[in-house]
Write an enzyme that holds these catalytic residues in place. Structure first.
Site, PDB file in Angstrom:
ATOM      1  CG  HIS A   1      -1.880   1.139   1.237  1.00  0.00           C
ATOM      2  ND1 HIS A   1      -3.220   0.966   1.512  1.00  0.00           N
ATOM      3  CD2 HIS A   1      -1.729   2.474   1.003  1.00  0.00           C
ATOM      4  CE1 HIS A   1      -3.838   2.129   1.454  1.00  0.00           C
ATOM      5  NE2 HIS A   1      -2.953   3.070   1.140  1.00  0.00           N
TER       6      HIS A   1
ATOM      7  CG  ASP B   1      -1.774   4.829   3.853  1.00  0.00           C
ATOM      8  OD1 ASP B   1      -1.773   5.245   2.679  1.00  0.00           O
ATOM      9  OD2 ASP B   1      -2.664   5.102   4.671  1.00  0.00           O
TER      10      ASP B   1
HETATM   11  N1  OTD Z   1      -4.301   8.334   4.188  1.00  0.00           N
HETATM   12  N2  OTD Z   1      -3.299  10.218   3.263  1.00  0.00           N
HETATM   13  C1  OTD Z   1      -3.386   9.714   2.017  1.00  0.00           C
HETATM   14  C2  OTD Z   1      -3.911   8.486   1.802  1.00  0.00           C
HETATM   15  C3  OTD Z   1      -4.157   7.639   2.967  1.00  0.00           C
HETATM   16  O1  OTD Z   1      -6.274   6.663   3.259  1.00  0.00           O
HETATM   17  C4  OTD Z   1      -5.151   6.560   2.765  1.00  0.00           C
HETATM   18  O2  OTD Z   1      -4.813   5.583   2.105  1.00  0.00           O
HETATM   19  C5  OTD Z   1      -2.870  10.531   0.915  1.00  0.00           C
HETATM   20  O3  OTD Z   1      -2.315  11.586   1.219  1.00  0.00           O
HETATM   21  O4  OTD Z   1      -2.965  10.085  -0.239  1.00  0.00           O
HETATM   22  C6  OTD Z   1      -3.786   9.550   4.339  1.00  0.00           C
HETATM   23  O5  OTD Z   1      -3.761  10.067   5.465  1.00  0.00           O
HETATM   24 ZN    ZN Z   2      -3.225   5.000   1.380  1.00  0.00          ZN
HETATM   25 ZN    ZN Z   3      -7.053   4.814   2.671  1.00  0.00          ZN
END
Ligand code: OTD
Ligand code: ZN
Ligand code: ZN
Length: 353
Positions: free
Chosen positions: A17, A256
Site C-alpha cells: 500500500h 501507506d
Molecule cells: N491516508 N493520506 C493519504 C492516503 C491515505 O487513506 C489513505 O490511504 C494521501 O495523502 O494520499 C492519508 O492520510
Molecule cells: Zn493509502
Molecule cells: Zn485509505
C-alpha cells in the site's frame, strides 16, 4: 536467556500500500521505496484518479521513467498498479485490467474518506455490482479504505461502523471476492479480518504499529502524525501489533506512505498522510522488536502479501542491523520539502545498503 538478534536478513520485502504521487514529487520519492522494496501496490488517488487500465499503463510508464531518472534500474522495482473504483467502473474495464497483467487490484475509496477521494464510490452495493461481479469472477482483489464517511459518525468509530455497514454485507453478497482491508487501525478490524470466512486480508502501516493517538498531541499539535484513518487508542495499537506478529498469513505490510509538502501539513487545515517510505523497514523492525517478534517480520513483510495476491516471493534479501539511526528532519521534495514521520528522532535499526 537468549541473546538479542543484532542482524536480521529477510527475503526482500514488498509494500502492499503506497502513494507515489506524480510529476516532480514522484521523481523525488520513488527511490526511497525502491531502495527497500522489490514491489509496491501503487495507490490510484491522483488528480484525476487512475480509473482505467489505459491510465494505469501511462502512470506505470511515468514511474519507470522516474526510476531511471533516479539512476535505478527498471528491473530493481516493479510497480503493481491499481484502478480507482467509481460508481461507473464497468465490468469490461475490470476484465481489461485483469487481462493486462499489470493491474493487481481495484481500490474502493468511499467518497470523501481521504486525500483525493471526491470521485470515490457513493453506493457500493447499489452502483458497483457489475464491477464487483467481474472482480469476483476474474480474481481481481478489492482494496478497501474501510471507513464510513457519514459526518454524524465519530472519527474514531468510522472503521468499526464500516465493518457492519459495508464489509459484512459486501462479503455476504460476494463471498469469493478477494478483499484487502487496507491500513487496519482497530481491534474491531483485527477481529473481523482474523475470523471472516473467505479470501480476506489486511495491510498494517508502521505508524499504526508504533503510535497511538497521543502522538498527535505530544506537547502540542503534531501534524506529521496526522493520517487517515487517524491513529487510535493504545489498546488498538496493541491488537495490531499482536496481529502483525501472530504469524497469521492474513496480515501483511503496507506503509501507506503518503508524502505532502511540509507547508501543507503545518497548516491551519493540514493534509492527512505520513511519509514513511524512506525508513519503512527500520520503523517496522522497531515495532516488531518492541514485542520480541523479529522472527515474524519476514512473513509479514515478504511472504504473506505475495501469497494473498498470487505472486511469487521475491529473489534477494534485505538486511537490517541493530544500529543507531537518526531519521533526517527534512527531505527535499520537488521545489519544497517533506518531513518524514518522526524526523529528527532516532531508531535502533538500520537497513544495510
Ligand atoms: N491516508 N493520506 C493519504 C492516503 C491515505 O487513506 C489513505 O490511504 C494521501 O495523502 O494520499 C492519508 O492520510
Ligand atoms: Zn493509502
Ligand atoms: Zn485509505
Amino acid at each position: 536467556m537468549q541473546s538479542p538478534i543484532d542482524t536480521l536478513t529477510i527475503t526482500r520485502p514488498d509494500d502492499w500500500h503506497l502513494h507515489l504521487r506524480d510529476g516532480a514529487v514522484l521523481d523525488s520519492v520513488v527511490a526511497d521505496t525502491a531502495r527497500q522494496f522489490a514491489r509496491a501496490i501503487i495507490m490510484p488517488n491522483l488528480r484525476p484518479p487512475v480509473t482505467t487500465t489505459e491510465l494505469a499503463h501511462a502512470y506505470r510508464d511515468r514511474i519507470y521513467s522516474a526510476l531511471e531518472r533516479a539512476g535505478l534500474s527498471t528491473t530493481s522495482f516493479t510497480p503493481l498498479m491499481t484502478l480507482y473504483l467509481t460508481d461507473n467502473t464497468s465490468a469490461d474495464e475490470v476484465v481489461r485490467a485483469s487481462k493486462s497483467g499489470f493491474v493487481h487490484g481495484i481500490k474502493l475509496y468511499p467518497a470523501g474518506a481521504t486525500t483525493n477521494s471526491d470521485a470515490g464510490v457513493t453506493d457500493l452495493l447499489g452502483k458497483c455490482v457489475p464491477a464487483l461481479e467481474a472482480m469476483q469472477a476474474t480474481g481481481m482483489p478489492l482494496l478497501v479504505h474501510g471507513e464510513v464517511t457519514d459526518p454524524e459518525i465519530d472519527l474514531f468509530d468510522r472503521e468499526a461502523i464500516f465493518i457492519d455497514r459495508i464489509m459484512i454485507p459486501l462479503r455476504r453478497a460476494f463471498p469469493a471476492l478477494k478483499v484487502v482491508f487496507e491500513h487496519l487501525t482497530t481491534s474491531d478490524g483485527v477481529d473481523y479480518v482474523r475470523e471472516a470466512a473467505g479470501p480476506v486480508a489486511a495491510t498494517i502501516t508502521a505508524h499504526h504499529l508504533l503510535y497511538n493517538r497521543n502522538a498527535l498531541f505530544q506537547g502540542g499539535m503534531r501534524p506529521h502524525w496526522y493520517c487517515l484513518p487517524v491513529l487510535k487508542r493504545e489498546r488498538h495499537r496493541l491488537a495490531l501489533l499482536q496481529a502483525a506478529s501472530s504469524g497469521s498469513g492474513r496480515f501483511f505490510l503496507g506503509t501507506d506512505s503518503a508524502p505532502h509538502a511540509k507547508g501543507l501539513k503545518e497548516n491551519a487545515c493540514g493534509c492527512a498522510g505520513c511519509y514513511t517510505a524512506l525508513h519503512a523497514m527500520e520503523l517496522y523492525a522497531t515495532a516488531f522488536d518492541s514485542v520480541g517478534s523479529l522472527d515474524k517480520l519476514e512473513a509479514f513483510a515478504s511472504l504473506n502479501g505475495p501469497a494473498f495476491y498470487g505472486l511469487p516471493v521475491n529473489q534477494g534479501t534485505l538486511t537490517l542491523n541493530r544500529e543507531a539511526y537518526t531519521i533526517p528532519a527534512e527531505l527535499p521534495m520537488a521545489d519544497t520539502t517533506v518531513v518524514p514521520l518522526a524526523g529528527g528522532e532516532s531508531l535502533g535499526w538500520k537497513v544495510a545498503l
